[in-house]
Motif scaffolding. Sequence first.
Motif, PDB file in Angstrom:
ATOM      1  N   LEU A  94       0.804  -1.223   0.000  1.00 41.39           N
ATOM      2  CA  LEU A  94       0.000   0.000   0.000  1.00 41.39           C
ATOM      3  C   LEU A  94       0.837   1.272   0.000  1.00 41.39           C
ATOM      4  CD1 LEU A  94      -2.899  -0.973   2.391  1.00 41.39           C
ATOM      5  CD2 LEU A  94      -3.203   0.136   0.184  1.00 41.39           C
ATOM      6  N   SER A  95       1.969   1.247   0.687  1.00 43.07           N
ATOM      7  CA  SER A  95       2.785   2.460   0.786  1.00 43.07           C
ATOM      8  C   SER A  95       3.307   2.912  -0.576  1.00 43.07           C
ATOM      9  CB  SER A  95       3.961   2.238   1.747  1.00 43.07           C
ATOM     10  OG  SER A  95       4.814   1.212   1.283  1.00 43.07           O
ATOM     11  N   TYR A  96       3.342   1.980  -1.550  1.00 41.88           N
ATOM     12  CA  TYR A  96       3.778   2.357  -2.893  1.00 41.88           C
ATOM     13  C   TYR A  96       2.867   3.419  -3.508  1.00 41.88           C
ATOM     14  CZ  TYR A  96       6.763  -1.854  -3.080  1.00 41.88           C
ATOM     15  OH  TYR A  96       7.714  -2.810  -2.849  1.00 41.88           O
ATOM     16  N   PHE A  97       1.604   3.443  -3.068  1.00 40.29           N
ATOM     17  CA  PHE A  97       0.622   4.335  -3.685  1.00 40.29           C
ATOM     18  C   PHE A  97       0.356   5.590  -2.850  1.00 40.29           C
ATOM     19  CE2 PHE A  97      -1.130  -0.133  -4.342  1.00 40.29           C
ATOM     20  CZ  PHE A  97      -0.274  -0.391  -5.394  1.00 40.29           C
ATOM     21  N   ALA A  98       1.136   5.773  -1.793  1.00 36.38           N
ATOM     22  CA  ALA A  98       0.880   6.896  -0.883  1.00 36.38           C
ATOM     23  C   ALA A  98       1.036   8.247  -1.564  1.00 36.38           C
ATOM     24  CB  ALA A  98       1.802   6.808   0.324  1.00 36.38           C
ATOM     25  N   SER A  99       1.975   8.355  -2.508  1.00 36.23           N
ATOM     26  CA  SER A  99       2.168   9.642  -3.192  1.00 36.23           C
ATOM     27  C   SER A  99       1.002   9.948  -4.127  1.00 36.23           C
ATOM     28  CB  SER A  99       3.485   9.644  -3.977  1.00 36.23           C
ATOM     29  OG  SER A  99       3.499   8.604  -4.933  1.00 36.23           O
ATOM     30  N   ASN A 101      -2.201   8.984  -3.434  1.00 35.00           N
ATOM     31  CA  ASN A 101      -3.309   9.342  -2.550  1.00 35.00           C
ATOM     32  C   ASN A 101      -2.931   8.968  -1.115  1.00 35.00           C
ATOM     33  OD1 ASN A 101      -5.706   9.675  -1.158  1.00 35.00           O
ATOM     34  ND2 ASN A 101      -6.988   8.825  -2.780  1.00 35.00           N
ATOM     35  N   PRO A 102      -2.851   9.963  -0.206  1.00 33.51           N
ATOM     36  CA  PRO A 102      -2.444   9.692   1.177  1.00 33.51           C
ATOM     37  C   PRO A 102      -3.349   8.707   1.914  1.00 33.51           C
ATOM     38  CG  PRO A 102      -2.394  12.049   0.712  1.00 33.51           C
ATOM     39  CD  PRO A 102      -3.073  11.399  -0.450  1.00 33.51           C
ATOM     40  N   ILE A 103      -4.540   8.433   1.385  1.00 31.61           N
ATOM     41  CA  ILE A 103      -5.426   7.476   2.045  1.00 31.61           C
ATOM     42  C   ILE A 103      -4.783   6.089   2.107  1.00 31.61           C
ATOM     43  CG2 ILE A 103      -6.691   6.667  -0.004  1.00 31.61           C
ATOM     44  CD1 ILE A 103      -9.272   6.853   1.701  1.00 31.61           C
ATOM     45  N   ASN A 104      -3.842   5.835   1.190  1.00 27.47           N
ATOM     46  CA  ASN A 104      -3.165   4.544   1.176  1.00 27.47           C
ATOM     47  C   ASN A 104      -2.220   4.343   2.369  1.00 27.47           C
ATOM     48  OD1 ASN A 104      -4.198   3.280  -1.318  1.00 27.47           O
ATOM     49  ND2 ASN A 104      -3.257   5.045  -2.309  1.00 27.47           N
ATOM     50  N   GLU A 105      -1.997   5.401   3.145  1.00 26.88           N
ATOM     51  CA  GLU A 105      -1.187   5.302   4.369  1.00 26.88           C
ATOM     52  C   GLU A 105      -2.039   5.064   5.615  1.00 26.88           C
ATOM     53  OE1 GLU A 105       2.319   8.432   4.205  1.00 26.88           O
ATOM     54  OE2 GLU A 105       0.453   9.334   3.496  1.00 26.88           O
ATOM     55  N   ALA A 106      -3.355   5.181   5.473  1.00 22.54           N
ATOM     56  CA  ALA A 106      -4.241   5.266   6.636  1.00 22.54           C
ATOM     57  C   ALA A 106      -4.077   4.132   7.643  1.00 22.54           C
ATOM     58  CB  ALA A 106      -5.703   5.338   6.176  1.00 22.54           C
ATOM     59  N   THR A 172      14.069   4.950   4.867  1.00 23.97           N
ATOM     60  CA  THR A 172      12.640   4.734   5.074  1.00 23.97           C
ATOM     61  C   THR A 172      12.004   4.389   3.731  1.00 23.97           C
ATOM     62  OG1 THR A 172      12.191   7.089   4.763  1.00 23.97           O
ATOM     63  CG2 THR A 172      12.548   6.335   7.016  1.00 23.97           C
ATOM     64  N   SER A 173      10.853   3.730   3.783  1.00 22.79           N
ATOM     65  CA  SER A 173      10.198   3.306   2.538  1.00 22.79           C
ATOM     66  C   SER A 173       8.854   3.985   2.339  1.00 22.79           C
ATOM     67  CB  SER A 173      10.011   1.788   2.534  1.00 22.79           C
ATOM     68  OG  SER A 173       9.254   1.383   3.654  1.00 22.79           O
ATOM     69  N   SER A 174       8.502   4.911   3.242  1.00 25.63           N
ATOM     70  CA  SER A 174       7.219   5.606   3.100  1.00 25.63           C
ATOM     71  C   SER A 174       7.322   6.985   3.729  1.00 25.63           C
ATOM     72  CB  SER A 174       6.102   4.812   3.790  1.00 25.63           C
ATOM     73  OG  SER A 174       6.318   4.760   5.197  1.00 25.63           O
TER      74      SER A 174
END
Length: 348
Positions: A94-99, A101-106, A172-174
């Motif tokens: 999921l962290s791959y898609f954080a940039s 949409n931040p919802i992917n970090e939730a 860090t990875s995210s």
Amino acid sequence: MNMRLLAAAIAGTLMFGAAQAQDLPKTHLKIVGGLSNLTAYNDYEKPFWTKTIPEKSGGQVTAEIRGFNEMGLKGPELLRLMSQGVIEFGTATLSYFASDNPINEAIDLAGLAPDVETARKVTDAFTPVYAKLYGEGSNVKLLGVSTYPAQVLFCNAQVNSLADIRGKKVRTSSRTTAEFVEALGGSAVTMAFGEVVPALQNRVVDCAITGSLSGYSAKWYEVSTHLYALPINWNQQIHAVNQRAWDKLDPKVRDFLEAEVKTLVNDIWDAAARQTQEGYDCNTGSHACPYDVKGKMTLVQPSDADRELLKKVTQETVVPKWAARCSAQCVSDFNDTVGKVVGVTAKK
């Protein structure tokens, strides 16, 4: 029930399962899995698709799978490629898609879930939000969300507490783990998983965050001295499929796959706690390590003060910074689900 009746019942169940398998039409699937050098892929994903699915379908459903790294992919493009139908079935962190949409970090904000039980509750609470998000916005059907073992600090330097991160360069990875490190006074460095070993070896970074067993699989114990046994985050993965490709499958095959993927996801979650400990044991050379090769790292156990510091940084820095970049609806969804599980309220 006597033994004869029991045997008849078991035989009946097996015959029913075989009959169901025969009802499935011949189907061949192509899967893009997670990182091929990690245990999540080799011990679970790969055998699931290449052995379990064919066996349970009586040979009617077969699959081939390759890790995304084996295909020359980096990871962040997987959701887009699934959305376009270039990839049908895929697994991605999921962290791959954080940039995008931040919802992917939730569900994986640094410090949010300091144990696997909390991580699972947080994930289950928010999964319906992701299912709706991907289904409506990306034409991707979410089949499940699994996890890697606990993400922890590997350091090629003496680290005895979270406070020792101050002044150190940490891979860090995210974004959320980067903000966590910076809140502790460290410098976050972003780099791909495969670049970490030489970076630690050459002191480009002092520490790096990854799964305890992932780091062992990648031989980080050869270039690190201290392993800090405090879960910072978990790096959950989605298991998903392009909606159009899914709709083309026979309904019986869809039902079969949904049920089996749920079992796969549960198995990976069950393994997460065990593999977290295996990572600790194997990187540090404990006799409890089930593998032949053992590292010689020093295992550092967190103090109560460190756990309190983790919670403080999460509530006062990590969650507010994340909420500032996520939408109002995103923050509301977080508070209605994850927030209630962990007792944290995000504010826009």
